[in-house]
Design a protein around this motif. Structure first.
Motif, PDB file in Angstrom:
ATOM      1  N   LEU A 134       0.830  -1.209   0.000  1.00  0.00           N
ATOM      2  CA  LEU A 134       0.000   0.000   0.000  1.00  0.00           C
ATOM      3  C   LEU A 134       0.858   1.250   0.000  1.00  0.00           C
ATOM      4  O   LEU A 134       0.503   2.270  -0.625  1.00  0.00           O
ATOM      5  N   LEU A 135       1.981   1.199   0.696  1.00  0.00           N
ATOM      6  CA  LEU A 135       2.907   2.337   0.643  1.00  0.00           C
ATOM      7  C   LEU A 135       3.438   2.538  -0.771  1.00  0.00           C
ATOM      8  O   LEU A 135       3.569   3.676  -1.256  1.00  0.00           O
ATOM      9  N   THR A 143       0.728   4.181  -2.829  1.00  0.00           N
ATOM     10  CA  THR A 143       0.630   5.612  -2.548  1.00  0.00           C
ATOM     11  C   THR A 143       1.771   6.375  -3.221  1.00  0.00           C
ATOM     12  O   THR A 143       1.569   7.441  -3.818  1.00  0.00           O
ATOM     13  N   LYS A 161       1.146   6.673  -7.001  1.00  0.00           N
ATOM     14  CA  LYS A 161       0.108   7.634  -7.359  1.00  0.00           C
ATOM     15  C   LYS A 161       0.527   9.073  -7.089  1.00  0.00           C
ATOM     16  O   LYS A 161       0.152   9.992  -7.825  1.00  0.00           O
ATOM     17  N   LEU A 162       1.296   9.277  -6.032  1.00  0.00           N
ATOM     18  CA  LEU A 162       1.840  10.629  -5.797  1.00  0.00           C
ATOM     19  C   LEU A 162       2.734  11.051  -6.961  1.00  0.00           C
ATOM     20  O   LEU A 162       2.678  12.194  -7.432  1.00  0.00           O
ATOM     21  N   ARG A 208       5.841  -2.721  -5.775  1.00  0.00           N
ATOM     22  CA  ARG A 208       4.593  -3.253  -5.228  1.00  0.00           C
ATOM     23  C   ARG A 208       4.385  -4.699  -5.683  1.00  0.00           C
ATOM     24  O   ARG A 208       4.023  -5.571  -4.897  1.00  0.00           O
ATOM     25  N   PRO A 252      -5.355   1.872  -5.905  1.00  0.00           N
ATOM     26  CA  PRO A 252      -4.628   2.957  -6.572  1.00  0.00           C
ATOM     27  C   PRO A 252      -5.553   3.986  -7.225  1.00  0.00           C
ATOM     28  O   PRO A 252      -5.285   5.197  -7.158  1.00  0.00           O
ATOM     29  N   VAL A 259      -7.029   6.207  -4.529  1.00  0.00           N
ATOM     30  CA  VAL A 259      -6.009   7.140  -4.053  1.00  0.00           C
ATOM     31  C   VAL A 259      -5.835   8.274  -5.054  1.00  0.00           C
ATOM     32  O   VAL A 259      -5.773   9.464  -4.684  1.00  0.00           O
ATOM     33  N   GLU A 260      -5.779   7.945  -6.327  1.00  0.00           N
ATOM     34  CA  GLU A 260      -5.587   8.968  -7.353  1.00  0.00           C
ATOM     35  C   GLU A 260      -6.784   9.908  -7.443  1.00  0.00           C
ATOM     36  O   GLU A 260      -6.620  11.118  -7.599  1.00  0.00           O
ATOM     37  N   LEU A 299      -6.530  12.357  -4.564  1.00  0.00           N
ATOM     38  CA  LEU A 299      -5.482  13.363  -4.788  1.00  0.00           C
ATOM     39  C   LEU A 299      -5.910  14.383  -5.835  1.00  0.00           C
ATOM     40  O   LEU A 299      -5.704  15.607  -5.651  1.00  0.00           O
TER      41      LEU A 299
END
Length: 639
Positions: free
Chosen positions: A41-42, A45, A48-49, A100, A163, A166-167, A170
């Motif tokens: 999961l890290l 993230t 996606k960042l 990942r 993902p 998360v995106e 953001l």
């Protein structure tokens, strides 16, 4: 629960609950790898960042290029560091994605292996009743699809759904902080419409997947059943009938797949329409902002890049949701196999069966019925003293082989059997659990060494018993493997010793590959007599304190029968032996002979005592003596 090969659709209106229960069943298998899940999961993230940072840098590049062509300040306005950062972000997106994959692949494969193994072990723990009712082709198809479904569920959820969420978060945060709320509301409206439409249509389409699975399992069953019975098909010249039967199953599968494909086209068209409307609305608002001077050209480029980055995975998210629903359906069916209650189960804390030296066996008032309308055994009582031999004779259907099945604890004595798989399927989960092994009155009990076999572990009971069945089925492996199956750790010398005792060693060494000769599917490359001698050899190798000979020499010719009969008598020395026989000449030396008829013991005694009684046994003896028995030739051969 349903028989394994039957479709197990989720009841209408309960699919979401079933899906959540299925996911909850899967969670403990992943919990073992929780640190890998956290690390993955890290990585998600981070990827996606990096991905979201690309449009922001692209905006800065475009805005800084707002200069006249040929201006020498261009290289100063666009610093090299900005270009390098842009390339680095692109690279980091890929790096985080691959990390990942590297971190989480062990968790995916480990969870899949554990579920598949537990399903396999559970199927072996189910009673003989389940395996007589099941259809192997459909059941193996369910397991195969369920295993694939686990990999797909884990992959889609971690690699696509999380993902994308998360995106989306953001992008909405950036749009809300750098621009007005109108961009956020347009994005949320498009996302909401997309999700609602996708869920609604996919729920409607799920039944087509269930129908397709059912038709696929039926076609697979027909193919497997027909191929396993290849000789029977040839005997009756029914190749065309089998082809038509298989084709009908394929037609049903084809119709279900066509319905699924047409509804998929409707879903895809609706999704693209929603995405197109949302994208046009966003670009129209951004273009208007550029025209009014509120936004720069770089802002327009950034918003367009965001929308492309957002809607492309969102488009795949629609496909993924459909796959998730299909995979949940497949996984639900495999878990349904795991949920099948055990008709014969060990009592909590059951001890091992103690067998020190010869043991006695007792049947006390045993009654049994496969179906409550047709009892098989009625108040059967007899004992086999330690180290002695008791033979059971009688016409077909009198319950002789049922005694062996009960002694092996394939079933427990009862006169009211559990419901069949079909009727059991109609019960809710709590009812199915309550229905497990409903005992009937007058079931009686079976003792080995004074211990009720229902109070000890099944494994220890079966370790104490060896059987030579009438119908021997072998693994599609070598002769050595099939003999060594009686005791997997046995040496080659021990395998050859029991093969000699079973009078099959000379035949084995005469074949080109000797003990490495493959026996074929179910041992069909061997004759009936050869298969039976392999069964005798592996039982001799097991060397248990209790022996069961169920027509152990029925497939042998007279000469080999007499020779092996002596070997069996030698092997039975000091062992407690139950002999189920048709040829009375093979059991004249038994300690006691039981004559059964319609599930009851009608006579008992030694050979001489029964002849003197002039009853059913004496009549059977006279009939067999009066007819010239044709020798059973071994017609098959290894090829």
């Amino acid at each position: 629960m349903r028989a394994a090969a039957e479709p197990m659709p989720m009841p209408a209106g309960t699919a979401p609950q079933s899906d959540w229960r299925t996911l909850a069943r899967l969670a403990p298998y992943l919990w073992r790898y929780r640190w890998r899940v956290g690390a993955a999961l890290l990585m998600v993230t981070g990827a996606k960042l990096s991905n979201v940072g690309v449009p922001i840098l692209l905006k800065d590049l475009v805005d800084r290029m707002n200069i006249k062509a040929g201006d020498p300040l261009a290289l100063v306005v666009v610093p090299v560091g900005l270009l390098l950062a842009y390339g680095l972000l692109r690279l980091m997106t890929t790096v985080f994605t691959e990390l990942r994959e590297l971190v989480f692949s062990k968790a995916t494969q480990g969870a899949t292996r554990q579920v598949a193994l537990q399903t396999f072990e559970h199927l072996h723990s189910l009673s003989l009743r389940f395996h007589l009712e099941r259809q192997t082709g459909g059941m193996t198809r369910d397991i195969e699809r369920g295993v694939r479904a686990i990999e797909a569920l884990i992959t889609y959820s971690l690699y696509s759904i999380i993902p994308t969420l998360v995106e989306v978060a953001l992008v909405l945060a950036i749009l809300g902080t750098r621009f007005d709320a109108g961009f956020v509301w347009i994005t949320l409206a498009a996302l909401g419409a997309y999700v609602v439409f996708t869920v609604w249509v996919t729920e409607w389409r799920t039944r087509f997947r269930v129908e397709a699975n059912s038709a696929d399992s039926a076609a697979h069953n027909h193919a497997i059943d027909s191929l396993l019975n290849y000789e029977t098909v040839k005997y009756f010249g029914n190749e065309g009938f089998e082809s038509r039967r298989y084709d009908e199953s394929l037609r049903r599968y084809q119709r279900s797949r066509l319905k699924s494909q047409s509804s998929l086209s409707l879903l895809n068209t609706g999704q693209q329409l929603i995405i197109g409307i949302g994208l046009v609305a966003m670009l129209w608002r951004a273009t208007a902002g550029v025209a009014d001077g509120h936004l720069s050209i770089g802002d327009l480029v950034m918003i367009n890049a965001f929308m492309i980055q957002l809607y492309i995975p969102l488009n795949f998210l629609g496909v993924i949701y459909r796959e998730l629903k299909q995979n949940l359906t497949d996984l639900h069916r495999m878990f349904a196999l795991m949920d099948r209650p055990r008709e014969v189960a060990d009592a909590p804390g059951a001890p091992e069966l103690h067998t020190n030296g010869p043991v006695d066996v007792s049947f006390e008032h045993v009654g049994f019925a496969y179906e409550s309308e047709r009892p098989i055994l009625h108040d059967v009582t007899f004992s086999i003293p330690a180290g002695k031999t008791v033979a059971v004779v009688g016409p077909s259907g009198s319950g002789k082989s049922t005694l062996a099945r009960l002694l092996y604890r394939f079933y427990d004595p009862c006169l009211v059997p559990p419901r069949s798989a079909a009727s059991h399927a109609a019960l809710p989960p709590e009812g199915a659990a309550a229905d497990l092994g409903r005992p009937g009155a007058g079931g009686g009990r079976i003792l080995i060494a004074g211990q009720d076999i229902r109070t000890v572990t099944q494994a220890s009971v079966r370790r104490a018993i060896g059987i030579v069945p009438q119908d021997t089925v072998l693994f599609n492996d070598t002769i050595a493997y099939n003999i060594r199956y009686g005791r997997p750790g046995a040496s080659d010398e021990e395998v050859q010793a029991v093969a000699r005792a079973a009078r099959i060693h000379d035949f084995i060494v005469s074949t080109p590959k000797g003990y490495d000769t493959m026996v074929g599917e179910r041992g069909l490359k061997l004759s009936g007599g050869e298969k039976q001698r392999v069964a005798i050899a592996r039982t001799l190798l097991k060397d248990p304190p209790v022996l069961i000979f169920d027509e152990a020499t029925s497939a042998l010719d007279s000469a080999n029968e007499r020779a092996i009969q002596a070997e069996l008598a030698s092997a039975a020395q000091g062992k407690t032996t139950l002999v189920i026989a048709h040829r009375l000449s093979t059991i004249v030396d038994a300690h006691q002979i039981l004559v059964m008829s319609q599930g009851r013991i009608v006579e008992r005694g030694t050979h001489l005592e029964l002849l003197a009684a002039h009853g059913a046994y004496a009549q059977m003896w006279a009939i067999q003596r009066s007819h010239q028995q044709n020798p059973d030739g071994d017609q098959g051969a290894v090829h």
